[in-house]
Design a protein around this motif. Structure first.
Motif, mmCIF file in Angstrom:
data_model
loop_
_atom_site.group_PDB
_atom_site.id
_atom_site.type_symbol
_atom_site.label_atom_id
_atom_site.label_comp_id
_atom_site.label_asym_id
_atom_site.label_seq_id
_atom_site.Cartn_x
_atom_site.Cartn_y
_atom_site.Cartn_z
ATOM 1 N N ILE A 122 0.141 23.864 11.644
ATOM 2 C CA ILE A 122 -0.173 22.787 10.702
ATOM 3 C C ILE A 122 0.857 21.664 10.801
ATOM 4 C CG2 ILE A 122 -0.292 22.174 8.250
ATOM 5 C CD1 ILE A 122 -1.510 24.943 7.751
ATOM 6 N N GLY A 123 2.133 22.023 10.839
ATOM 7 C CA GLY A 123 3.184 21.010 10.926
ATOM 8 C C GLY A 123 3.081 20.180 12.194
ATOM 9 N N ILE A 124 2.850 20.821 13.331
ATOM 10 C CA ILE A 124 2.749 20.128 14.616
ATOM 11 C C ILE A 124 1.523 19.222 14.657
ATOM 12 C CG2 ILE A 124 2.286 20.475 17.074
ATOM 13 C CD1 ILE A 124 4.100 22.934 16.952
ATOM 14 N N VAL A 125 0.384 19.752 14.213
ATOM 15 C CA VAL A 125 -0.852 18.965 14.239
ATOM 16 C C VAL A 125 -0.747 17.748 13.325
ATOM 17 C CG1 VAL A 125 -3.329 18.991 13.685
ATOM 18 C CG2 VAL A 125 -2.293 20.928 14.879
ATOM 19 N N THR A 126 -0.057 17.889 12.198
ATOM 20 C CA THR A 126 0.135 16.752 11.291
ATOM 21 C C THR A 126 0.860 15.615 11.986
ATOM 22 O OG1 THR A 126 0.237 18.221 9.361
ATOM 23 C CG2 THR A 126 1.116 16.006 9.096
ATOM 24 N N VAL A 127 1.908 15.941 12.725
ATOM 25 C CA VAL A 127 2.667 14.911 13.454
ATOM 26 C C VAL A 127 1.775 14.212 14.472
ATOM 27 C CG1 VAL A 127 4.602 14.492 15.015
ATOM 28 C CG2 VAL A 127 4.836 16.147 13.164
ATOM 29 N N ILE A 128 0.983 14.976 15.202
ATOM 30 C CA ILE A 128 0.115 14.413 16.242
ATOM 31 C C ILE A 128 -0.923 13.469 15.635
ATOM 32 C CG2 ILE A 128 -1.613 14.964 17.992
ATOM 33 C CD1 ILE A 128 -0.080 17.600 18.451
ATOM 34 N N ILE A 129 -1.556 13.918 14.542
ATOM 35 C CA ILE A 129 -2.583 13.089 13.908
ATOM 36 C C ILE A 129 -1.979 11.814 13.331
ATOM 37 C CG2 ILE A 129 -4.241 12.962 12.013
ATOM 38 C CD1 ILE A 129 -4.794 15.921 12.401
ATOM 39 N N ARG A 130 -0.847 11.955 12.651
ATOM 40 C CA ARG A 130 -0.206 10.777 12.049
ATOM 41 C C ARG A 130 0.206 9.756 13.096
ATOM 42 N NH1 ARG A 130 4.061 12.464 7.277
ATOM 43 N NH2 ARG A 130 2.549 13.182 5.731
ATOM 44 N N GLY A 131 0.742 10.241 14.190
ATOM 45 C CA GLY A 131 1.297 9.331 15.186
ATOM 46 C C GLY A 131 0.293 8.742 16.145
ATOM 47 N N ALA A 181 -3.513 9.335 15.990
ATOM 48 C CA ALA A 181 -4.912 9.240 15.597
ATOM 49 C C ALA A 181 -5.095 8.055 14.648
ATOM 50 C CB ALA A 181 -5.370 10.543 14.927
ATOM 51 N N LEU A 182 -6.314 7.874 14.171
ATOM 52 C CA LEU A 182 -6.607 6.753 13.291
ATOM 53 C C LEU A 182 -6.139 6.991 11.861
ATOM 54 C CD1 LEU A 182 -10.261 5.939 14.439
ATOM 55 C CD2 LEU A 182 -8.182 4.667 15.013
ATOM 56 N N PHE A 183 -5.886 8.247 11.513
ATOM 57 C CA PHE A 183 -5.587 8.601 10.136
ATOM 58 C C PHE A 183 -4.089 8.504 9.860
ATOM 59 C CE2 PHE A 183 -9.103 11.234 11.767
ATOM 60 C CZ PHE A 183 -10.146 10.625 11.087
ATOM 61 N N ALA A 184 -3.738 7.798 8.779
ATOM 62 C CA ALA A 184 -2.330 7.593 8.444
ATOM 63 C C ALA A 184 -1.681 8.861 7.902
ATOM 64 C CB ALA A 184 -2.191 6.465 7.432
ATOM 65 N N GLY A 185 -2.469 9.709 7.224
ATOM 66 C CA GLY A 185 -1.918 10.920 6.624
ATOM 67 C C GLY A 185 -1.869 12.080 7.605
ATOM 68 N N GLY A 186 -3.009 12.708 7.812
ATOM 69 C CA GLY A 186 -3.087 13.776 8.801
ATOM 70 C C GLY A 186 -2.972 15.180 8.263
ATOM 71 N N MET A 187 -2.311 15.362 7.117
ATOM 72 C CA MET A 187 -2.070 16.698 6.587
ATOM 73 C C MET A 187 -3.369 17.416 6.250
ATOM 74 S SD MET A 187 0.338 18.794 6.063
ATOM 75 C CE MET A 187 0.947 20.177 5.132
ATOM 76 N N MET A 188 -4.324 16.689 5.682
ATOM 77 C CA MET A 188 -5.593 17.285 5.279
ATOM 78 C C MET A 188 -6.310 17.906 6.475
ATOM 79 S SD MET A 188 -8.868 15.259 3.688
ATOM 80 C CE MET A 188 -8.728 13.986 4.959
ATOM 81 N N PHE A 189 -6.446 17.154 7.546
ATOM 82 C CA PHE A 189 -7.149 17.654 8.717
ATOM 83 C C PHE A 189 -6.345 18.748 9.415
ATOM 84 C CE2 PHE A 189 -9.000 13.325 8.362
ATOM 85 C CZ PHE A 189 -10.318 13.713 8.176
ATOM 86 N N GLN A 194 5.785 5.153 16.785
ATOM 87 C CA GLN A 194 4.743 5.574 15.836
ATOM 88 C C GLN A 194 5.228 6.654 14.884
ATOM 89 O OE1 GLN A 194 4.662 5.793 19.221
ATOM 90 N NE2 GLN A 194 2.570 5.668 19.989
ATOM 91 N N ILE A 195 6.355 7.269 15.219
ATOM 92 C CA ILE A 195 6.857 8.408 14.450
ATOM 93 C C ILE A 195 8.086 8.008 13.636
ATOM 94 C CG2 ILE A 195 7.625 10.799 14.553
ATOM 95 C CD1 ILE A 195 4.800 10.391 15.603
ATOM 96 N N PRO A 196 8.030 8.112 12.300
ATOM 97 C CA PRO A 196 9.213 7.816 11.474
ATOM 98 C C PRO A 196 10.187 8.986 11.508
ATOM 99 C CG PRO A 196 7.433 8.580 10.082
ATOM 100 C CD PRO A 196 6.861 8.502 11.476
ATOM 101 N N ASN A 197 11.346 8.810 10.913
ATOM 102 C CA ASN A 197 12.285 9.934 10.883
ATOM 103 C C ASN A 197 11.675 11.084 10.081
ATOM 104 O OD1 ASN A 197 13.448 10.143 8.014
ATOM 105 N ND2 ASN A 197 13.767 7.968 8.444
ATOM 106 N N ALA A 232 0.825 -1.206 0.000
ATOM 107 C CA ALA A 232 0.000 0.000 0.000
ATOM 108 C C ALA A 232 0.862 1.259 0.000
ATOM 109 C CB ALA A 232 -0.945 -0.011 1.204
ATOM 110 N N THR A 233 0.287 2.374 0.433
ATOM 111 C CA THR A 233 0.997 3.651 0.415
ATOM 112 C C THR A 233 2.120 3.650 1.448
ATOM 113 O OG1 THR A 233 -0.435 4.700 2.086
ATOM 114 C CG2 THR A 233 -1.156 4.778 -0.208
ATOM 115 N N PRO A 234 3.134 4.512 1.279
ATOM 116 C CA PRO A 234 4.259 4.538 2.219
ATOM 117 C C PRO A 234 3.845 4.715 3.678
ATOM 118 C CG PRO A 234 4.808 5.772 0.256
ATOM 119 C CD PRO A 234 3.366 5.398 0.116
ATOM 120 N N MET A 235 2.883 5.609 3.957
ATOM 121 C CA MET A 235 2.466 5.833 5.332
ATOM 122 C C MET A 235 1.724 4.636 5.908
ATOM 123 S SD MET A 235 3.715 8.593 6.418
ATOM 124 C CE MET A 235 2.863 8.490 7.984
ATOM 125 N N LEU A 236 0.891 3.974 5.098
ATOM 126 C CA LEU A 236 0.173 2.781 5.557
ATOM 127 C C LEU A 236 1.134 1.631 5.814
ATOM 128 C CD1 LEU A 236 -3.026 2.831 3.305
ATOM 129 C CD2 LEU A 236 -2.922 3.166 5.781
#
Length: 313
Positions: A259-268, A270-278, A218-221, A144-148
């Protein structure tokens, strides 16, 4: 300005056809037609013309979709986003949220299976996707996608593939090199805010770097995170929307960092693999507040300086 954005997306559109087939181009045409028609219906009664912005919205929205997204779902999304992300606020120039992301968020939540499970393999070699309607579908999470893949297995796709774009993912979000070049072009043309792009990357790198170094599995480099999951596409094309982003210089830096900080929190976490949209939609919510806060601070600071100089206000 809108035409400049359209020009910047042409390499992404061509590369998406190469990676995933001609279906992505037909999907883009269908979405654009219905986006334009939706705005036309609302603007006709006010004797106004359809803005070029709706074409940009349609292109950006389509580029965030998986290649196999059913036509009717993509069409429903652009109609919803145009109406509730733009027209209800008064039309062009008055929207609080990025209409393309409103469209994407709506279909993502309403039709999760086609938007999160059904992906297509990226073509390689010549003629690539130019010789097919759509590339082969993916059946297992290990492809699947890199994040998944990272979330499910902890493995990371090679940086080379992320840069080139021959990985599965949303239509226009896979090639980091082309997205970066598009960003440079937009900055050169003074169409997109470099402050927002840089601050978004800084906010993301700062928090993800700290969490990564402290051993959060949960957090990649940070570099992998930047090059995957549509982060660069969002930072360059979505977060910089001049209507929904802050207008003050200081506000742009704060907005991007949020936006950058929230993306990390959601990705790591939350249920969403991406996070950037939200993360961007959350940033849109705070945009006007940030500007008002900056203006109030500057006004208060000026009043204090004037008082020190003995100026009567």
């Amino acid at each position: 300005m809108m035409r400049t954005v359209i020009i910047s997306t042409i390499p992404l559109i061509l590369s998406s056809i190469y990676f995933f087939g001609w279906r992505v181009f037909l999907l883009l045409i269908a979405v654009t037609i219905f986006g334009v028609l939706t705005e036309y219906v609302f603007e006709k009664k006010n004797n106004k013309k359809v803005s070029e912005a709706i074409i940009v919205t349609s292109i950006l929205y389509t580029l965030t979709l998986p290649p196999s997204t059913p036509y009717w779902i993509a069409i429903v999304g652009i109609i919803f986003g145009t109406i509730f992300g733009k027209m209800v606020f008064g039309g062009f120039g008055r929207n609080v949220f990025n209409p393309a992301l409103v469209s994407r968020a709506f279909v993502y939540i309403t039709f999760p299976a086609p938007l999160t499970i059904q992906w297509s393999k990226a073509a390689v070699g010549f003629p690539g996707g130019f010789g097919t309607y759509i590339t082969e579908g993916i059946e297992t999470i290990s492809q699947a996608t890199p994040m998944l893949i990272f979330r499910e297995t902890g493995s990371m796709v090679s940086m080379k593939n992320l840069l080139i774009g021959n990985v599965s993912g949303s239509i226009g979000e896979t090639s980091a090199i082309l997205i970066i070049l598009a960003g440079i072009y937009l900055i050169y043309k003074k169409v997109a805010s470099w402050e927002i792009m840089v601050s978004t990357i800084l906010g993301f790198t700062g928090l993800s770097g700290i969490l990564y170094l402290t051993g959060n599995s949960q957090i990649p480099n940070p570099l992998f995170g930047i090059l995957s999951g549509g982060f660069l596409f969002g930072a360059i094309f979505m977060a910089t929307d001049p209507i929904s982003a802050p207008k003050t210089k200081e506000g742009k830096w704060i907005y991007g960092i949020i936006i950058g900080i929230v993306t990390v929190i959601i990705r790591g976490y939350a249920l969403f693999a991406g996070g950037m949209m939200f993360a961007i939609l959350i940033g849109n919510t705070f945009g006007p507040i940030i500007d008002e806060g900056i203006k109030a601070y500057k006004k208060h600071k000026k009043e204090l300086e004037d008082k020190k100089k003995g100026v009567v206000i």
